[in-house]
Design a protein around this motif. Structure first.
Motif, short mmCIF file in Angstrom:
data_model
loop_
_atom_site.label_atom_id
_atom_site.label_comp_id
_atom_site.label_asym_id
_atom_site.label_seq_id
_atom_site.Cartn_x
_atom_site.Cartn_y
_atom_site.Cartn_z
N LYS A 57 0.82 -1.22 0.00
CA LYS A 57 0.00 0.00 0.00
C LYS A 57 0.85 1.27 0.00
O LYS A 57 0.39 2.30 -0.44
CB LYS A 57 -0.95 0.00 1.20
CG LYS A 57 -0.29 0.32 2.53
CD LYS A 57 -1.31 0.74 3.59
CE LYS A 57 -0.58 1.25 4.82
NZ LYS A 57 -0.75 0.38 5.99
N ASP A 76 3.53 -7.51 1.37
CA ASP A 76 2.45 -7.47 2.36
C ASP A 76 1.25 -6.80 1.72
O ASP A 76 1.32 -5.63 1.35
CB ASP A 76 2.92 -6.69 3.60
CG ASP A 76 1.77 -6.25 4.48
OD1 ASP A 76 0.80 -7.01 4.62
OD2 ASP A 76 1.84 -5.13 5.04
N SER A 230 5.64 -6.17 11.77
CA SER A 230 4.85 -5.29 10.93
C SER A 230 5.60 -4.01 10.56
O SER A 230 6.82 -4.02 10.45
CB SER A 230 3.53 -5.00 11.64
OG SER A 230 2.68 -4.27 10.80
N GLY A 232 5.96 0.52 10.82
CA GLY A 232 6.05 1.48 11.91
C GLY A 232 7.42 2.09 12.13
O GLY A 232 7.53 3.10 12.82
N GLU A 274 6.97 -5.83 8.01
CA GLU A 274 6.11 -5.36 6.91
C GLU A 274 6.34 -3.87 6.75
O GLU A 274 5.41 -3.07 6.89
CB GLU A 274 4.63 -5.57 7.25
CG GLU A 274 4.16 -6.99 7.32
CD GLU A 274 2.71 -7.10 7.84
OE1 GLU A 274 2.19 -6.13 8.42
OE2 GLU A 274 2.12 -8.17 7.66
N GLY A 276 6.93 -0.28 5.18
CA GLY A 276 6.57 0.46 3.98
C GLY A 276 7.37 1.75 3.93
O GLY A 276 8.28 1.93 3.12
N ARG A 277 7.06 2.64 4.85
CA ARG A 277 7.68 3.96 4.91
C ARG A 277 9.20 3.88 4.96
O ARG A 277 9.90 4.57 4.23
CB ARG A 277 7.18 4.68 6.18
CG ARG A 277 7.46 6.16 6.23
CD ARG A 277 7.03 6.73 7.58
NE ARG A 277 5.73 6.27 7.98
CZ ARG A 277 4.58 6.87 7.68
NH1 ARG A 277 4.60 7.98 6.99
NH2 ARG A 277 3.43 6.37 8.07
N HIS A 372 3.48 6.20 0.84
CA HIS A 372 2.23 6.90 1.19
C HIS A 372 2.18 8.28 0.52
O HIS A 372 1.67 9.24 1.10
CB HIS A 372 2.09 7.03 2.73
CG HIS A 372 2.38 5.75 3.46
ND1 HIS A 372 1.57 4.64 3.36
CD2 HIS A 372 3.40 5.39 4.29
CE1 HIS A 372 2.08 3.67 4.10
NE2 HIS A 372 3.19 4.08 4.66
C1 PLP Z 1 0.44 0.34 6.70
C2 PLP Z 1 0.86 -0.99 7.14
C3 PLP Z 1 2.20 -1.37 7.12
C4 PLP Z 1 3.32 -0.42 6.72
O1 PLP Z 1 3.42 0.64 7.60
P1 PLP Z 1 4.64 1.68 7.48
O2 PLP Z 1 4.31 2.73 8.50
O3 PLP Z 1 4.61 2.20 6.09
O4 PLP Z 1 5.88 0.96 7.78
C5 PLP Z 1 2.51 -2.66 7.48
N1 PLP Z 1 1.57 -3.55 7.84
C6 PLP Z 1 0.26 -3.23 7.88
C7 PLP Z 1 -0.73 -4.26 8.26
C8 PLP Z 1 -0.14 -1.94 7.54
O5 PLP Z 1 -1.43 -1.61 7.59
#
Ligand code: PLP
Length: 415
Positions: A57, A76, A230, A232, A274, A276-277, A372
């Motif tokens: 995402k 993910d 995950s 964060g 998981e 992302g950022r 994002h």
């Molecule tokens: C949004 C999300 C992430 C990624 O979060 P970041 O802040 O971008 O690292 C990982 N796992 C789940 C389930 C999410 O909803």
């Protein structure tokens, strides 16, 4: 002295790139993405089963996903289309983590068909999934500790207010039910804080999840094969923030692993992430051109990009650093609101920002838009989504998503 951030391109390069692709567009730095992914793997090299499942995402682009796949990452996903994109890119089976919530039937059907690891958000999803696709041998459950962990509350967001996950009692009941239904290998997942630059977040979360895993294993006999920390881990959006030190974070998690899991005889647990950022955020720029200047009660610079290209400032009041290209060393002695053209007064990339004098036609880089950023774009006011361009390791560029045209905007209508 105003602190600044350095873009990953210079004015000369950007002038060449904008000859080919008109602004606005999102530009991604392949070299930065790859080096960062390798550093993450180095930080967790102590854990044999370690795997990063990139949060699709954050940057749902197949070329970006392919680069991360080459860097040994999985995907993910949390929706049907994210699963479809991941399948197209060549992810399957254990390479896909499906961490969804309020999950529609079709999404579980596809996740099951792809043999993805399913991370259940709620105890009622056990029965729901069983009816749709059956219970797989490997399954994960998302944990919501509520206010059980007050001591960590200066790092964690408030889980009591979060819609996600099972309570501890539901995890015990859920693991027992899942074992009766044939599940053999279990994972636990939790996401308790967003965009943390403190190196303590992952180790604190790991401690919570490791202790929970030991307890669950004792109470249910379930074999816990992975723990998913995950997302964060954050990035320094502001130039005076310290970046998260991923090597120190990896060490902190290792310490908790050795203190809690190893003595419990659980030294085969794989660590999953998981992110992302952290994986993409700093490696994207939104490139725009200053097209208007307006002086009324305040001084405004209008860009050809708007909140439809980058929603975070309007939505969260988020800070994104801005570089006026070619004027890096000029005095930052002008106070501007930098805006887009939506009929929405919160369409401002910066408010009261000290910047060098901006002239019409100046190229502007908005930093840290790799995650994002494009992904949260929308079509309000009939604005069109921009292109995405990859700056490759050899310095050449590739169009990895074309810009929308009015025909795309009208494609779902019959007029
Ligand atoms: C949004 C999300 C992430 C990624 O979060 P970041 O802040 O971008 O690292 C990982 N796992 C789940 C389930 C999410 O909803």
């Amino acid at each position: 002295m105003i602190k600044v951030k350095k873009p990953f391109v210079n004015l000369e390069q950007l002038k060449e790139i904008t000859k080919e692709y008109p602004t606005p567009f999102h530009l991604y730095d392949e070299k930065g993405i790859r080096e960062n992914a390798r550093k993450l793997h180095q930080a967790f090299a102590w854990n044999e089963g370690f795997k990063e499942y990139f949060a699709v995402k954050a940057t749902p682009n197949p070329t970006i996903l392919k680069i991360l796949k080459e860097e040994r990452c999985g995907a993910d996903c949390s929706s049907l289309t994210e699963l479809m994109m991941s399948e197209q890119v060549g992810f399957s089976g254990d390479d896909i983590m499906f961490s969804s919530n309020v999950t529609p039937k079709e999404d579980f059907e596809l996740a099951s068909k792809l043999d993805a690891i399913i991370n259940l958000d709620d105890i009622t999803h056990i029965e729901f999934l069983e009816e749709i696709a059956g219970i797989p041998e490997t399954i994960s459950c998302r944990y919501n500790p509520g206010n059980n962990f007050k001591s960590d509350n200066d790092i964690m967001d408030n889980p009591t207010e979060a819609k996600y996950g099972f309570t501890y009692e539901q995890l015990v009941e859920g693991f027992n039910i899942l074992q009766e239904k044939g599940a053999k290998h279990f994972g636990i997942h939790a996401f308790l804080a967003s965009n943390t630059v403190a190196n303590e977040y992952y180790p604190a979360l790991a401690k919570i999840l490791f202790e929970t895993a030991v307890k669950l294993n004792k109470e249910t006999g379930a074999h816990i094969s992975f723990i998913n920390l995950s997302g964060g881990v954050g990035i320094p959006y502001r130039p005076d923030e310290e970046p998260a030190d991923i090597l120190a974070i990896g060490e902190g998690v290792r310490k908790a692993y050795e203190e809690i899991l190893v003595p419990a005889g659980m030294n085969d647990v794989a660590i999953y992430t998981e992110l992302g950022r952290f994986m993409l955020g700093p490696f994207g720029h939104l490139v725009a051109t200053a097209i208007h200047e307006k002086n009324i009660h305040k001084n405004y610079i209008g860009l050809d990009a708007c909140a439809a290209n980058l929603m975070r400032p309007a939505m969260y009041g988020a800070y994104h650093h801005i570089t006026v290209m070619g004027k890096e060393n000029e005095p930052h002695d002008h106070k501007y609101d930098v805006t887009g053209g939506l009929c929405e007064n919160n369409d401002k990339f910066a408010i009261d920002r000290m910047l060098p004098k901006i002239d019409k036609g100046d190229l502007v880089v908005i930093h840290d838009t790799g995650a994002h950023g494009f992904a949260m774009g929308y079509n309000y006011n009939g604005k069109l989504r921009s292109a995405e361009v990859l700056l490759k390791e050899d310095g050449t560029t590739e169009l990895i998503r074309r810009a929308e045209t009015p025909a795309d905007y009208f494609a779902t209508l019959d007029i």
